[in-house]
Structure formats: C-alpha cells, structure tokens
Design a protein around this motif. Structure first.
Motif, mmCIF file in Angstrom:
data_model
loop_
_atom_site.group_PDB
_atom_site.id
_atom_site.type_symbol
_atom_site.label_atom_id
_atom_site.label_comp_id
_atom_site.label_asym_id
_atom_site.label_seq_id
_atom_site.Cartn_x
_atom_site.Cartn_y
_atom_site.Cartn_z
ATOM 1 N N SER A 1 0.789 -1.243 0.000
ATOM 2 C CA SER A 1 0.000 0.000 0.000
ATOM 3 C C SER A 1 0.818 1.289 0.000
ATOM 4 C CB SER A 1 -0.978 0.047 1.191
ATOM 5 O OG SER A 1 -1.895 -1.013 1.105
ATOM 6 N N ALA B 1 -7.245 3.613 -4.392
ATOM 7 C CA ALA B 1 -6.756 4.017 -3.070
ATOM 8 C C ALA B 1 -7.331 5.379 -2.688
ATOM 9 C CB ALA B 1 -5.237 4.063 -3.061
ATOM 10 N N CYS C 1 -9.245 -1.953 -2.023
ATOM 11 C CA CYS C 1 -7.867 -2.059 -2.490
ATOM 12 C C CYS C 1 -7.411 -3.510 -2.422
ATOM 13 C CB CYS C 1 -6.943 -1.188 -1.652
ATOM 14 S SG CYS C 1 -7.293 0.570 -1.768
#
Length: 478
Positions: free
Chosen positions: A250, A298, A313
């Motif tokens: 991420s 995102a 996500c």
C-alpha cells in the motif's frame, strides 16, 4: 559504579563512530505516509546528522537524574524506586538487553527516527525508534503490525530482515499478536517506544534514480535497458514475495526499496495490510499511500463505483504503484509530477478518461509494460507472475532461420512440384536435393575431407543444374 566504554572492534582501523558521516543515506521511512520522500518530484529525505555523542572520552560516568534524586529524598529509606541505567543513552541504544552504539541519525519524521548503529560484534545495523505517546492507537497498532509482518517474512532474501525488536508497551504488542485492539479510537498515553533493529542498506532506489538521472541529463543520454531490466526484475520479485503471503504493501515507492549488499530489498510495512483468506481485497478506514504512487481505488477507498459496488484495495493497487515507479525509472519523473497540489493529483488520477502521457521509447515492449501496470481499470492490470514473463523481461525468441542448404532444398521442392508432369525435371530436382541434404550420401558436403572430393561434388551439382536448366527451357518453349 563501573565505568562504561564505547563499543570497539579489534583488527579494524579507526574509530567506527566516524562512519556516521555517510553521503548517501538509505530511507527507512518513519512517518507521514502521504508525503513524498526521495522522489524526483522535489521532496527529499531528512539529511544525515553527525553522531550524537559529544564526549571525546571513551569512558562514561553516569550521574543520577533529577527524578532519581527526588525519589531518594522522598523515600524513607533513601533507596531509589527507579533502577538507574548502566549505559549512556546519548551514546547507546538498548534493545532486549543488547547495546548498540550510535553512529549517526539517518533520517527522521514526526516522532520517529532511524539511526545507524553498531553492535558489540561490530555489525552495522539500522535502528528504528518510534515514540508511541500521543499517537492514535490505529497508527501505533500499524507499527506493531509491521513487526508481525517482518517476522512472517524472515528468511525472504528480497525483504528487509528484522534482526531484533522491543515494544515497551507490552499490552499493545499483545493485542497485535492476538489480532484485536481494545481502544481503537483512543490515544497512547504511556511514554512507550518501539525499537526495531534492521539490516543496514547502502542507498535506496529514490537516491539511486536521482543520481542516475543527473548523470544521464549531464551527458544527454537515455536510460540503459539492461540496467532497467536488472532492477525492475528485483522490484517485481520483492513485491511478489509479499503478495504470495497475502500482504498488500500500500505504499510502494522508490524510497521503500533499499540496496543491501547489491540487491534491492523491500522495506517499510507500516501501512501494509493482510488479505483475508476468503477474498482478494482489503478494507481500509482511510486513504493511505504516497500521492504520486497511489492508485485510483486508493483515493476512492470504500466509495461506490458506477455499478454500486464498494471500491476496495488489493494487489492491483500495488501494481499501479509499481507502474508509477517504472515510469519514473524510464522518464526520471512520476506520471503526475506536473500536478503539484493534492486536489490536482486527485482529479487526474481518479478520472477514468484521463490519458497518461508516455514519451518516446526505443523498445515498444517497454511502453506496453508501463501501460499494463497503469491501466485505470484495476481488473485490466497485469499481475506480477504475468509481469515477470512480459516480453520486456523475457524477449520472445525469433524463429530459427533456415540454413542456405535448407532454403535450397525448399526451392528445389517447389521446382519439382511445378514440373510434376515431367519425369526428367523431377528426377533432376530429386538428385540435387539428395546431394544437398541426404546424410547417407557419401558425397554429402559435410563429410568431404579432401579437396578432390569437394570438387567432385560441385562438378556433379553443376552438371545436374545445367541439365535441369535445359529441361526447364524445353518445357517453357513447349
């Protein structure tokens, strides 16, 4: 009170504390995941600082602190309630009872900092110190979760290795291990810290790219494709390792790939999250990542798409970030570097009709590779196993060209088929084909050892060619 001495290494010249003066600092990201550090967009890491030690003497004499003096006064027996430290915290860190001598600060952000340290066995490490007091529990939980992920990834050569750690807030660590948190919305009140001892890296990819593009720009050159393949493959392999463990990073960006003994390793799992076994996506409570590398989903996390489905996500979000990194490696900037504010970036990245501009490249496969990673629709992005076999990394093998000998036989075959009704022409073609490729024929050219034999074969072929030409001439006139 025994005197303490600095850590020294026998057989090594000079004081290792002087090693703090390093010019290229690795980036062990500490805080503020939405701020770009070490990118080509003009935001840089914190500069290295000199070692914190100001005492030139190797001997350290500790004096009792004010708090200890007060406790002695208030205590009826005059005994300190707090145990005095047997080391100088200005010179050393202590993690699980082991001392690490400070060699200098590598970087800092918020209430976190990373130091270059040396252990008692003369090994250089990076020590990450995170202050927990005042942080919200979700953030503190994330830092502890990073320890959990790094423990799971021990032994993976392309992931930064966690050597040791200590969390002074034992309850918080226990909750992370058990997968629960009792005070999700609160803040840490106790004065606790997290200490993480990690592998030390020479330089991160952000600094490598900055140096590389300075050299290219000064010499008016373009990026070398072999250099690009070498590091791009290592980047893919590192991310593939965590994806196989069902972990989404991420926050992939050049600063989070660290060069350790010549190999790139993935670092900073502060906002990583595990994928549940029954799904391919993850649910987040807020937008996370670094702006220039964040995927469209995102930005729109937990919102609804055009079909009414909740946007989540997953691994494709990391693929988008990888595409941004590859774009930066190719062009020296991120795909959205011309948009300077948050809202400007938000608008173009979340716009499905926005077309990313690609400059000219010499290899069309490279252009195709970037587009496979930066497809706006996350379902159209390639997965890492596919990217590892993309033609840019694994160029297709061209079909093997036939030898002149085989081409000659094919030509004779075509002539023989065209003259199928003429026995004489067909016989001559077959004779020539036999001379060219029949391995059992004594006059095969490869088997000839003397000049006389070679001349004999060429004479025979010339004779047959002349007869074939005469035969074809008669057919044409007839």
């Amino acid at each position: 009170m025994p005197k303490l001495r600095k850590i020294t290494c026998q057989g090594k010249q000079g004081n290792l504390a002087k090693e703090a003066g390093i010019s290229k600092n690795p980036s062990y990201v500490c805080d503020n995941p939405t701020k770009e550090r070490g990118s080509a967009d003009g935001i840089h890491d914190a500069q290295a600082q000199n070692p914190l030690s100001k005492n030139p003497s190797s001997d350290v004499k500790l004096e009792p602190s004010k708090r200890e003096k007060q406790e002695k006064v208030t205590s009826g027996k005059g005994v300190s309630a707090a145990r005095k430290k047997n080391y100088d915290p200005d010179l050393f860190f202590k993690v699980n009872g082991k001392l690490y001598q400070r060699l200098g600060k590598i970087g800092s952000g918020g209430s976190s900092e990373v130091h270059k340290v040396i252990s008692s066995d003369c090994t250089i490490y990076a020590l990450k110190k995170i202050k927990l007091k005042g942080r919200d529990y979700a953030t503190a939980y994330g830092f502890c979760q990073e320890i959990d992920y790094l423990n799971k990834l021990k032994g993976k050569n392309n992931i930064i290795q966690l050597i040791d750690y200590e969390v002074t807030d034992k309850n918080l660590l226990r909750e992370v291990v058990n997968g629960s948190t009792s005070n999700k919305d609160g803040r840490v009140k106790d004065d606790g810290y997290i200490y993480m001892v990690l592998e030390y890296g020479e330089i991160d990819l952000a600094h490598m790219l900055s140096q590389k593009w300075k050299e290219l720009d000064s010499n008016n050159q373009i990026i070398d494709e072999n250099w690009l393949r070498f590091y791009w493959q290592q980047i893919l392999q590192a991310v593939n390792t965590i994806h196989e463990e069902r972990i989404v990073h991420s926050d992939l960006k050049p600063a989070n790939f660290l060069l350790v003994k010549g190999a790139l390793k993935l670092i900073d799992f502060g906002i990583a999250k595990a994928i549940m076994s029954d799904t391919t996506n993850i649910q987040r409570d807020s937008q996370v990542g670094t702006l220039s590398y964040m995927s469209p989903e995102a930005f729109m996390c937990n919102e609804s798409d055009a079909n009414g489905n909740t946007i989540k996500c997953g691994r494709p979000s990391d693929i988008w970030s990888l595409g941004c990194i590859l774009y930066q490696m190719v062009y020296g900037r991120t795909p959205f570097s011309e948009y300077k504010t948050f809202w400007a970036k938000f608008k173009v990245i979340t716009d499905p009709n926005h077309e990313i501009t690609y400059g000219p490249v010499s290899n069309p496969w490279l252009l195709d590779l970037m587009k496979k990673c930066l497809a706006w629709d996350r379902n159209e992005r390639w997965r890492i196993p596919q990217l590892l076999h993309h033609p840019f990394l694994v160029p297709p093998v061209p079909p093997q060209l036939s030898s002149p000998q085989e081409q000659g036989c094919m030509l004779l075959q075509l002539v023989a088929e065209a003259c199928a009704n003429n026995q004489e022409a067909s016989k001559l073609c077959c004779g020539l084909q036999q001379l060219l490729r029949d391995p059992v024929t004594p006059l095969t050219f490869q088997s000839l050892t003397s000049r006389d034999q070679q001349c004999k074969l060429l004479s025979e072929m010339s004779k047959l060619c002349f007869q074939l030409r005469e035969c074809l001439t008669k057919l044409e006139r007839g």
